[in-house]
Every structure is written in C-alpha cells, then in structure tokens.
Design a protein around this motif. Structure first.
Motif, PDB file in Angstrom:
ATOM      1  N   UNK A   5      86.950 120.071  13.626  1.00 50.18           N
ATOM      2  CA  UNK A   5      88.245 120.574  13.116  1.00 50.18           C
ATOM      3  C   UNK A   5      88.637 122.022  13.560  1.00 50.18           C
ATOM      4  N   UNK A   6      87.601 122.805  13.427  1.00 50.87           N
ATOM      5  CA  UNK A   6      87.715 124.276  13.973  1.00 50.87           C
ATOM      6  C   UNK A   6      88.028 124.250  15.588  1.00 50.87           C
ATOM      7  N   UNK A   7      87.190 123.750  15.960  1.00 53.04           N
ATOM      8  CA  UNK A   7      87.448 123.470  17.625  1.00 53.04           C
ATOM      9  C   UNK A   7      89.191 123.099  17.879  1.00 53.04           C
ATOM     10  N   UNK A  58      95.845 126.757  18.623  1.00 52.74           N
ATOM     11  CA  UNK A  58      96.347 127.817  18.492  1.00 52.74           C
ATOM     12  C   UNK A  58      96.692 128.476  19.990  1.00 52.74           C
ATOM     13  N   UNK A  59      95.465 128.301  20.937  1.00 56.15           N
ATOM     14  CA  UNK A  59      95.626 128.912  22.280  1.00 56.15           C
ATOM     15  C   UNK A  59      96.764 128.248  22.922  1.00 56.15           C
ATOM     16  N   UNK A  60      96.822 126.929  22.738  1.00 61.23           N
ATOM     17  CA  UNK A  60      97.779 126.238  23.376  1.00 61.23           C
ATOM     18  C   UNK A  60      99.113 126.782  23.073  1.00 61.23           C
ATOM     19  N   UNK A  61      99.129 127.001  21.919  1.00 60.76           N
ATOM     20  CA  UNK A  61     100.561 127.450  21.509  1.00 60.76           C
ATOM     21  C   UNK A  61     101.098 128.794  22.053  1.00 60.76           C
ATOM     22  N   UNK A  62     100.031 129.930  21.977  1.00 62.28           N
ATOM     23  CA  UNK A  62     100.091 131.111  22.450  1.00 62.28           C
ATOM     24  C   UNK A  62     100.605 130.883  24.078  1.00 62.28           C
TER      25      UNK A  62
END
Length: 211
Positions: free
Chosen positions: A136-138, A144-148
C-alpha cells in the motif's frame, strides 16, 4: 538557436530502452535471489529436527510458527511439535516495525546453541499485514510521483522528450514571430525616416530655385 543535443532523439530512445531493461532485470533478479542466509545452503528445520545433536554449534535456518513470545518459541510443525527457543528474535527481526505475535510465521538464522535453543542473527517474518502495508505504501508513493510528473511535465512528441508544462510548444514560433515583427517595425521606421528626409531635401531644392 537552441543548443545541439549530443545524441539526439535516437540517443534518448536507446537510453530509455536501456534503463527500462535494467529496471526489469533488477526486479527479476530481486525476486529470483533467495534471502540468504535464510534461503537454502544451511540446514533447515527438516534436517535439524531429525537429528538435533548433529547440528549443535552449527549455523542453521529454522522456520516455524510462533507459539510463545516471551521468550520467542517457534514450532516447526502446525501441531505444535518441533519447538525451538529463539534467543534475540525481536532484536534480529528484519523488515518489520512491530514485535512478533503468536501465530506469526518466521524463519530464524543463527547458531544452534543446544538441542532446543537457537541464537538468532537474523529473523524474518512473512506476516500478511506487513506485506500489505509495504504494498500500500509503495502504491501510494508511486501514485504521488506519477501525479507530480503529469501535472508538471508533458511529452514533446516533436523532440521526443519530457519538457515542463510551462514551456508551450508555440513559444519558439511566437518568439520568431515577435522578432520578425520587430524587424518589420524597424524597417518601416527606417523607410519613414528616409521619406521624410527626401521630402525635406526636395523642399529645400524648391526654395533655392525660387530664390
């Protein structure tokens, strides 16, 4: 004129393919490599329980289910038989932020001190909630990285490169148009000045003739 890229689009494409291949290779290698020293190569619970005296003082890897937690005692059989006391199990626990509980499946690597005591150098648990927490954390971090990345960057198909979204594809053309407009304005100004000078000279010539 923008700086010339040393390798161009073909170089970026090859570099991307090489990095992707390396990533996939590392993922495969990580899954294929055993968690040494907990993975084979050392006597395990099957070997040790058959002849405990023969392995006293040796390095072994014993897997079992936690049946007691203070101290940690594991049973190599689900029926509760084949018990070993694991000294230092909590201190040597790997990849887990919580303590061991009854029913946890663990594998302990260390020295068999006597017939029923293992001094652990490393202990690993395959507790389901730890694995779920890691997944889940991964996943959240990856989203988040993909959204940024999507919000701040875009793919320039002409150059086959990631560029900031603030850099519009028409920026370069607009700059050229602005420069052309400026040059046109300068030329018009020069023409107007020349026309005024010509009219002034013509007026002076007429004035001189009249006199």
């Amino acid at each position: 004129m923008p700086p010339r890229e040393p390798f161009g689009q073909a170089g970026r494409l090859l570099a991307g393919i090489a990095l992707l291949a390396a990533l996939l290779g590392l993922v495969y290698w990580t899954g294929a490599v055993g968690a040494e020293p907990l993975e084979r190569g050392y006597p395990d619970e099957v070997d040790v329980t058959q002849n405990r005296d023969a392995y006293v003082g040796d390095r072994v890897a014993i897997g079992g289910i936690v049946v007691e937690t203070d101290p940690v005692v594991i049973a190599t059989q689900r029926s509760g038989y084949g018990r070993f006391t694991v000294v230092g199990a909590h201190e040597s626990l790997q990849h887990s932020s919580v303590t061991l509980e009854t029913g946890d499946r663990v594998t302990a690597f260390g020295t068999l001190e006597d017939e029923s005591t293992l001094v652990a150098d490393r202990t690993v648990t395959d507790r389901l909630r730890d694995t779920l927490y890691m997944v889940v954390v991964s996943f959240v971090a990856g989203c988040w990285v993909l959204g940024r990345l999507v919000r701040g960057w875009r793919l320039d198909l002409d150059r086959f490169a990631l560029v900031p979204r603030s850099a519009s594809p028409t920026d370069g053309n607009q700059g050229d148009a602005d420069r052309d407009t400026a040059r046109g304005g300068t030329a018009m100004a020069d023409g107007s000045s020349g026309s005024r000078r010509a009219r002034t000279n013509a007026g002076r010539s007429r004035d001189g003739g009249d006199r």
